[in-house]
Design an enzyme around this catalytic site. Structure first.
Site, PDB file in Angstrom:
ATOM      1  N   ASP A 485       0.690  -1.125  -0.046  1.00 23.93           N
ATOM      2  CA  ASP A 485      -0.211   0.072  -0.146  1.00 23.93           C
ATOM      3  C   ASP A 485       0.809   1.240   0.112  1.00 23.93           C
ATOM      4  OD1 ASP A 485      -2.333   1.602   0.187  1.00 23.93           O
ATOM      5  OD2 ASP A 485      -3.170   0.505   1.834  1.00 23.93           O
ATOM      6  N   ASP A 555     -10.441   2.164  -3.375  1.00 21.77           N
ATOM      7  CA  ASP A 555     -11.036   2.004  -1.822  1.00 21.77           C
ATOM      8  C   ASP A 555     -12.456   2.161  -2.000  1.00 21.77           C
ATOM      9  OD1 ASP A 555      -8.698   1.470  -0.705  1.00 21.77           O
ATOM     10  OD2 ASP A 555      -8.708   3.437   0.605  1.00 21.77           O
TER      11      ASP A 555
END
Ligand code: DGJ
Length: 748
Positions: A485, A555
């Site tokens: 990430d 997301d």
């Protein structure tokens, strides 16, 4: 029998012309009398063994500075070029600019020699498309030299044999005796003879990545860029130039992207004569690279795709190129595991029991990989601590990561972990030990993002440290998957390990550091499946795909929002690269209630997985999920290796439906997805015109036989029950908002 060359690069010495060609395309340029590279043609294939130098147009232009004595026609300002330079009479933006010790930035790069060879070269330290056999591509290197400085420039072209693809990058070598500062280097410069194009870009924001935006090219500059240190969710490093009449299925389009994950510029400059100069490269804003004598700078690779089969044709070429010539390693061709990720199920609130409860359920429904997301390391129980400390938090997982991994594997699942290797929290052991490893400008305030700071990846010591920390966890827990990430962009960019005259290099060196870590990890652990992520799809680019075959698309897990995101992403990136999960309702980003079947019907068109607490679902939902996974596993290879077609766009005004489909390589199986937004009373009739089938074959859908021709030309009836007060009398099941249908279409 000797294999036929399918891509060929021809050099005609009499007219000093290069012609790169395969069965689809031609790319032609020549060397002018004064050694400049002049662009002649790019587009659909035209015959080789012919000169095209008559396509050079020279006219007298008032006010134009001219390069040849007594010649008023030859002006670089109106010539179409391959590597325009700064300052010698071309007033459009240059592809290269070299600042010299005396302050001048003018150069005179002149053709010196060229080489043609089979195959394609890799780029040191940078991702690039590749070939496995020399016959898959042919490469041309054209060397230019600036006598005064001794700078040599290699313009590298490759043409793929079976695809309408040309790649280009530029190497700059300082063969002089003094330092040179490279302030501007475009990987691609393509001067097109007209400007009748629609510019199409993929733009957005966090949670709204890669929405399709269009505008018509105009005189002047139009561009997209990133200055944030990553390719960014705001703009993707991609542009398509399509003719006004181009559709999804017909017409001409040029697509271009950069195999790079940092600051980029994609620009089209339309000059006063309607020539379009298309450029892609590292963003010159905030870039300056010091080239000491004998040093070489290698630009990232640009990829150019030509299609006369519309936007779908362009996308399918990108998909094939990325699937077969960009993604590497064993996971390129392996079926990806259906995964479950605990992030939306638990956020930071988990312990071993909670995780195992989810994993147990996951195993029962057929999930293959359990991914433990953020929060397992250091003092990471909230956003303000722990980043940089890549060792297990024993308060949370008292038996350690190896033990948890064994328990998960004992259930029959693979095990994967989340890392955010580029970041540091002030509240971390790493920061307490090495405060200088954080990217910051001395004596200035550093901005945080999500309470975290960025590590200085332009410092190899930092990269080494993180590599070593990660190896310990990987070895201990025998990881099979890593989610990498990256949750904030760069600010106060300065590298304290570099001198003042190299601060313009930091953004690029940062990216090289990231690539270095990826390269070391993927080399040491070839079995690990990497998924890249940057708060969702903030770094979804071709550079990342070279190391991580899949990327978390967004997301935003709401299926309705995902239609636009995945539709836009598919312009360039294949389904096998798009991380897509079924998540819980009410959705955590939009609060929306989308039915479970529609959530899956969207997520199938990606890598497929789940991101919810299975232990909280009803027995019916669990049964449905079991069926979903069985369905996906049955058709996974069609989803991931088939040809994808966008049919109905969610970006079209007043459109209430989206549809797309995927067709197996042998055209025997297709799966079509149709998604409706709001329910309507007394709805009009709808049909979905399928693509990619064999017209003269019969196909079976829900037990009925239809010819391929019928399905493609008349269409598949996609009307649903017309909602209204007589709804009970409809022969079709009742409808609701966010309905979707999925059809499996199989050869009879
Ligand atoms: C952002 C990612 O996109 C999410 O999926 C999750 O991993 C969080 N970061 C964790 O911090």
């Amino acid at each position: 029998m000797t294999k036929q060359r399918k891509a060929s690069i021809e050099y005609l010495a009499n007219c000093k012309q290069f012609h790169l060609s395969n069965k689809h395309i031609s790319y032609i340029f020549c060397v002018s009398e004064d050694g400049k590279l002049l662009q002649l043609y790019y587009g659909k294939k035209v015959p080789q063994e012919k000169s095209y130098t008559h396509l050079i147009e020279q006219h007298y232009r008032q006010q134009a500075p001219c390069r040849k004595k007594d010649d008023l026609l030859y002006s670089l300002d109106s010539l179409k070029q391959e590597l325009p330079e700064y300052g010698t009479s071309d007033y459009r933006h240059p592809a290269i600019r070299l600042r010299q010790p005396n302050g001048s930035a003018i150069s005179e790069l002149v053709y010196s020699f060229h080489k043609i060879k089979a195959g394609k070269e890799s780029l040191p330290g940078l991702p690039a498309t590749y070939t496995e056999e020399p016959l898959e591509a042919e490469t041309l290197k054209v060397c230019l030299k600036d006598e005064l400085t001794g700078v040599v420039v290699e313009v590298m072209y490759a043409i793929f044999s079976d695809l309408p693809v040309i790649t280009r990058n530029v190497n700059v070598i300082n063969q002089g005796s003094e330092n040179i500062f490279l302030t501007h280097l475009m990987s691609l410069n393509l001067d097109l003879p007209d400007s009748n194009y629609e510019w199409l870009q993929l733009s957005g924001a966090w949670g709204r990545e890669r929405h399709v935006k269009k505008r018509t090219l105009q005189q002047g500059i139009q561009s997209i860029e990133s200055t944030r240190g990553i390719s960014s969710p705001q703009q993707n490093p991609f542009v398509a130039l399509a003719r006004a009449e181009t559709t999804e299925f017909s017409g001409e389009v040029i697509g271009a992207t950069l195999v790079y994950s940092g600051n980029f510029l994609v620009q089209a400059e339309v000059d006063t004569f309607d020539v379009t100069r298309l450029q892609l490269g590292i963003n010159p804003f905030n870039f300056e690279w010091k080239l000491a004598p004998k040093e070489t700078f290698v630009s990232p690779e640009a990829v150019l795709v030509y299609s006369d089969q519309g936007l779908n044709g362009m996308s399918q070429t990108f998909h094939t190129l990325f699937r077969k010539h960009l993604v590497r390693g064993e996971w390129r061709d392996r079926e990806r595991p259906v995964l479950i990720n605990n992030w939306e199920a638990t956020y930071f609130d988990f312990n071993e029991d909670k995780l195992l409860a989810i994993a147990e359920k996951a195993q029962q429904v057929g999930v293959e990989l359990f991914v433990l997301d953020d929060g397992w390391f250091g003092q990471r129980t909230h956003e303000k601590a722990g980043l940089g400390d890549w060792y297990v938090n024993k308060d949370r997982l008292p038996d350690g990561m190896g033990a948890l991994a064994n328990k998960i594997r004992g259930l029959g699942l693979k095990f994967g972990l989340w890392f955010e290797p580029e970041m540091i929290n002030l509240d971390s052991d790493l920061y307490r030990k090495h405060p200088d490893w954080m990217l910051h400008t001395p004596n200035r305030k550093a901005s945080h993002g999500r309470h975290q700071y960025v590590l200085n990846y332009a410092n190899p010591e930092v990269v080494d440290n993180i590599f070593q920390q990660m190896c310990l966890v990987i070895d201990d827990s025998k990881l099979q998957y890593i989610k990498w990430d990256m949750n904030r962009v760069l600010s106060e960019v300065y590298a304290v390990n570099l001198p003042a005259d190299q601060q313009g290099e930091v953004f690029h060196r940062y990216v090289l550091g990231v690539y270095d870590l990826y390269e070391r990890l993927t080399t040491k652990y070839p079995n690990i499946l990497f998924e890249s992520c940057s708060s969702g799809g903030g770094r979804f680019d071709a550079g990342m795909l070279y190391y991580a075959p899949q990327a978390w698309t967004s997301d935003d897990t709401d299926a309705v929002e995902r239609l636009k995101i995945q539709y836009g992403t598919s312009f360039l990136y294949p389904l096998s690269s798009m991380g897509s999960h079924v998540s819980v309702i009410p959705n955590h980003q939009t609060n929306r209630l989308v039915p479970l079947d529609t959530r899956a019907n969207v997520a199938y068109f990606g890598t497929f997985g789940y991101e919810l607490d299975l232990s909280k679902l009803s027995a019916d939902e669990i049964t449905e999920i079991k069926e979903q996974i069985a369905f996906f596993k049955k058709y996974q290879s069609v989803f991931h290796n088939g040809t994808f077609y966008r049919i109905q766009s969610p970006f079209e005004k007043n459109r209430t439906e989206t549809s797309w489909m995927v067709v197996s390589e042998d055209q025997t199986i297709a799966i079509a997805g149709y998604y409706k937004m709001l329910n309507e009373v007394n709805r009009s009739f709808h049909r979905m015109k399928l693509q990619g089938l064999k017209a003269d074959w019969d196909y079976v859908i829900d037990g009925h036989v239809h010819s391929g021709a019928e399905l493609m030309y008349a269409g598949l009836v996609s009307s649903d029950a017309s909602s209204g007060f007589l709804i009970d009398q409809s022969p079709l099941p009742p409808t609701h908002d966010y309905d979707s249908r999925l059809w499996v279409i199989e050869k009879a």
